[in-house]
Design a protein around this motif. Structure first.
Motif, PDB file in Angstrom:
ATOM      1  N   HIS A   1      76.772  68.142  -9.173  1.00 27.43           N
ATOM      2  CA  HIS A   1      77.413  68.128 -10.117  1.00 27.43           C
ATOM      3  C   HIS A   1      76.128  68.293 -11.585  1.00 27.43           C
ATOM      4  N   LYS A   2      76.005  69.021 -12.537  1.00 27.83           N
ATOM      5  CA  LYS A   2      76.417  67.939 -13.676  1.00 27.83           C
ATOM      6  C   LYS A   2      76.761  67.981 -15.029  1.00 27.83           C
ATOM      7  N   ILE A   3      77.883  66.547 -15.536  1.00 24.45           N
ATOM      8  CA  ILE A   3      78.540  66.544 -15.660  1.00 24.45           C
ATOM      9  C   ILE A   3      78.077  65.571 -17.149  1.00 24.45           C
ATOM     10  N   GLU A   4      78.224  66.866 -18.111  1.00 19.64           N
ATOM     11  CA  GLU A   4      77.638  66.443 -19.497  1.00 19.64           C
ATOM     12  C   GLU A   4      78.277  65.044 -20.386  1.00 19.64           C
ATOM     13  N   LYS A   5      77.409  64.294 -21.674  1.00 23.06           N
ATOM     14  CA  LYS A   5      77.880  63.173 -22.156  1.00 23.06           C
ATOM     15  C   LYS A   5      78.353  63.061 -22.244  1.00 23.06           C
ATOM     16  N   ASN A   6      78.677  64.318 -23.366  1.00 23.74           N
ATOM     17  CA  ASN A   6      79.897  64.489 -23.971  1.00 23.74           C
ATOM     18  C   ASN A   6      81.168  64.072 -22.798  1.00 23.74           C
ATOM     19  N   GLU A   7      81.689  64.942 -21.725  1.00 32.14           N
ATOM     20  CA  GLU A   7      82.793  64.587 -20.818  1.00 32.14           C
ATOM     21  C   GLU A   7      82.843  63.196 -20.654  1.00 32.14           C
ATOM     22  N   ILE A   8      81.563  62.160 -19.695  1.00 30.80           N
ATOM     23  CA  ILE A   8      81.657  61.405 -19.930  1.00 30.80           C
ATOM     24  C   ILE A   8      82.488  60.090 -20.828  1.00 30.80           C
ATOM     25  N   GLU A   9      81.653  60.594 -22.039  1.00 32.19           N
ATOM     26  CA  GLU A   9      82.038  59.714 -23.202  1.00 32.19           C
ATOM     27  C   GLU A   9      83.758  59.839 -23.496  1.00 32.19           C
ATOM     28  N   ASP A  10      84.398  61.360 -23.528  1.00 31.82           N
ATOM     29  CA  ASP A  10      85.597  61.682 -23.551  1.00 31.82           C
ATOM     30  C   ASP A  10      86.623  60.515 -21.718  1.00 31.82           C
ATOM     31  N   VAL A  11      85.870  59.780 -21.002  1.00 29.11           N
ATOM     32  CA  VAL A  11      86.362  59.807 -20.076  1.00 29.11           C
ATOM     33  C   VAL A  11      86.528  57.374 -20.026  1.00 29.11           C
ATOM     34  N   GLU A  12      85.130  57.106 -21.030  1.00 30.10           N
ATOM     35  CA  GLU A  12      85.450  56.610 -20.988  1.00 30.10           C
ATOM     36  C   GLU A  12      86.132  56.217 -22.615  1.00 30.10           C
ATOM     37  N   ASP A  13      86.377  56.799 -23.389  1.00 32.17           N
ATOM     38  CA  ASP A  13      87.962  56.356 -24.376  1.00 32.17           C
ATOM     39  C   ASP A  13      89.189  56.761 -23.613  1.00 32.17           C
ATOM     40  N   LYS A  14      89.182  56.601 -22.310  1.00 37.12           N
ATOM     41  CA  LYS A  14      90.919  56.401 -22.400  1.00 37.12           C
ATOM     42  C   LYS A  14      90.439  54.827 -20.810  1.00 37.12           C
ATOM     43  N   LEU A  15      89.094  54.845 -21.287  1.00 33.97           N
ATOM     44  CA  LEU A  15      89.081  53.967 -19.896  1.00 33.97           C
ATOM     45  C   LEU A  15      89.292  52.080 -20.285  1.00 33.97           C
ATOM     46  N   ALA A  16      89.813  51.430 -19.222  1.00 36.01           N
ATOM     47  CA  ALA A  16      90.165  50.204 -19.420  1.00 36.01           C
ATOM     48  C   ALA A  16      89.411  49.627 -18.477  1.00 36.01           C
ATOM     49  N   ILE A  17      88.589  48.523 -18.298  1.00 36.42           N
ATOM     50  CA  ILE A  17      87.969  47.869 -17.511  1.00 36.42           C
ATOM     51  C   ILE A  17      88.234  46.777 -17.546  1.00 36.42           C
ATOM     52  N   VAL A  18      88.652  45.897 -16.440  1.00 30.45           N
ATOM     53  CA  VAL A  18      89.166  45.161 -16.224  1.00 30.45           C
ATOM     54  C   VAL A  18      88.017  43.867 -15.598  1.00 30.45           C
ATOM     55  N   VAL A  19      87.897  42.771 -16.084  1.00 30.18           N
ATOM     56  CA  VAL A  19      87.046  41.928 -15.565  1.00 30.18           C
ATOM     57  C   VAL A  19      87.569  40.068 -15.255  1.00 30.18           C
ATOM     58  N   PRO A  20      87.890  40.173 -13.659  1.00 26.20           N
ATOM     59  CA  PRO A  20      88.156  39.629 -13.172  1.00 26.20           C
ATOM     60  C   PRO A  20      87.648  38.233 -13.244  1.00 26.20           C
ATOM     61  N   VAL A  21      87.513  36.987 -13.762  1.00 22.61           N
ATOM     62  CA  VAL A  21      86.710  35.563 -14.069  1.00 22.61           C
ATOM     63  C   VAL A  21      87.393  34.493 -13.233  1.00 22.61           C
ATOM     64  N   LYS A  22      86.301  33.978 -12.954  1.00 19.05           N
ATOM     65  CA  LYS A  22      87.040  32.563 -12.098  1.00 19.05           C
ATOM     66  C   LYS A  22      85.906  31.925 -11.600  1.00 19.05           C
ATOM     67  N   GLU A  23      85.284  30.706 -13.236  1.00 16.72           N
ATOM     68  CA  GLU A  23      84.569  30.349 -13.588  1.00 16.72           C
ATOM     69  C   GLU A  23      83.030  30.625 -13.717  1.00 16.72           C
ATOM     70  N   GLU A  24      83.212  31.526 -13.615  1.00 13.82           N
ATOM     71  CA  GLU A  24      81.810  32.460 -14.275  1.00 13.82           C
ATOM     72  C   GLU A  24      80.419  31.909 -14.879  1.00 13.82           C
ATOM     73  N   LYS A  25      79.821  31.800 -15.110  1.00 13.54           N
ATOM     74  CA  LYS A  25      78.827  31.555 -15.716  1.00 13.54           C
ATOM     75  C   LYS A  25      79.146  32.291 -17.178  1.00 13.54           C
TER      76      LYS A  25
END
Length: 395
Positions: A42-66
């Protein structure tokens, strides 16, 4: 990006579990007019990945991390993704949560990226759940959201839905290498680009989980917990299909992502059991073993991608007790699954006794499971959070 097609796909009812796919190139360059297609890649173009990133939320759970670790993780997440930090850090006597909010504010000042931060124990958050009759996430005594990674993930999914995203991913806050975090998110996007279904989960399979010893670094292939949990999940699948399989290689993958369509219909088991439970619930609900509440999913099918990272996974060592807790909770959900027969239950009990986690003739705890999120009125949930001023948004 160039990614191998999966060598094998295991089918379990309407669930397709793809074997681990290797990344050949993190950046495959621009498509040329004379470029010949390779049928095994599979060759996935940069613009395809960027299109997904624009619709993507990244959740970062944190507990006492530095704080430096948290800042490094933020710097690795692609800019167009919304970052949602769900913190369960202490607020007294030292207000670690305020320090985390300050870290995000400083980061936003220089990057101008969209971020949300909320505290897991905020009373306004608990009230929003109560108003929507979603009380399975609340602690029975204090009436606040329970401690636990799964609980933070559920909060993050709802916030992702609240800001209108189509995909949600999870990245642990104890990652030491920002470049690895960047790759994790690119892998998520690549998986969604390859998918044929609307109900998709992408799970990272780490190439190496290095251990640092006095003699140097040893690039270990499997984490201790993942190796054990993978084995028991594969035993369950093997028992039903009649052929031995090793298809599951990401049972405890903290770095994974889902389409919101899939995320809102799953149940979530409390604490560190959440990652293997997601897989178990998908197999139980959509594997054809019993009637499902979601016939549209059966028709569409569920796809599970496992993508091997190029970067090794360096994370903070939280000690032996932490590992034992993770293994106990992971095997507990396997033990109590309706897919688990008595033979596998006995093997699990023997495993936990041999690792000095359970005493003989005792049983693992049955962890609470949170119902699907589809029942929550997201507009009402959003209004309640805004009324209580529970979260901080950086835009």
């Amino acid at each position: 990006m160039r990614v191998e097609i999966p060598l094998y796909t295991e089918r379990f009812g309407s669930v397709r579990i793809h074997d681990v796919q290797r990344i050949l190139e993190l950046d495959s360059g621009r498509r040329r007019d004379d470029e010949k297609e390779i049928t095994t890649i599979h060759k996935i173009e940069k613009n395809e990945i960027e299109d997904v990133e624009d619709k993507l939320a990244i959740v970062v759970p944190v507990k006492e991390e530095k704080l430096k670790l948290l800042e490094g993780v933020l710097s690795g997440i692609p800019h167009d993704c919304v970052v949602i930090v769900v913190s369960n850090s202490q607020t007294n006597p030292i207000n670690r949560f305020k320090m985390e909010v300050d870290t995000l504010a400083r980061f936003h000042r220089f990057t101008r990226r969209k971020m949300l931060v909320i505290h897991q124990k905020d009373p306004g958050l608990a009230l929003a759940f109560q108003e929507n009759k979603y009380t399975g996430i609340l602690d029975k005594k204090e009436k606040l959201v329970r401690d636990g990674k799964a609980e933070a993930m559920v909060v993050g999914i709802l916030l992702a839905k609240m800001v209108g995203k189509e995909f949600v991913g999870f990245v642990d806050a104890d990652n030491y290498i920002p470049g690895a975090v960047n790759e994790y998110v690119k892998n998520f996007a690549a998986g969604f680009c390859m998918a044929e279904s609307s109900y998709v989960m992408v799970r990272n399979s780490w190439k190496y989980k290095p251990k640092i010893y006095n003699t140097g670094i040893y690039f270990k292939k499997w984490g201790r917990i993942s190796e054990v949990t993978n084995r028991y999940l594969n035993l369950i699948i093997s028992n039903y299909i009649g052929f031995e399989t090793e298809i599951i290689k990401t049972a405890n993958s903290g770095e994974h992502a889902l389409t919101l369509k899939l995320a809102e219909i799953l149940k979530y088991s409390s604490g560190f059991s959440v990652e293997p439970y997601e897989l178990l619930y998908i197999l139980e609900e959509f594997g054809g073993i019993k009637p499902t509440s979601y016939p549209e999913v059966i028709e569409n099918g569920v796809e599970i991608f496992q993508i091997e990272t190029r970067n090794p996974h360096f994370h903070e060592d939280k000690g032996e007790d932490h590992l034992k807790k993770m293994l106990l909770e992971s095997l507990s959900v396997v033990y109590y699954s309706e897919l688990c027969n008595q033979t596998i239950k006995t093997l699990i009990l023997n495993e936990l006794v041999s690792q000095d986690i359970l005493k003989k003739d005792t049983f693992p705890p049955q962890l609470p499971a949170m119902p699907p999120l589809r029942s929550i009125n997201i507009q009402n949930f959003n209004e309640k959070l805004k009324e209580a001023k529970t979260f901080t948004m950086f835009e």
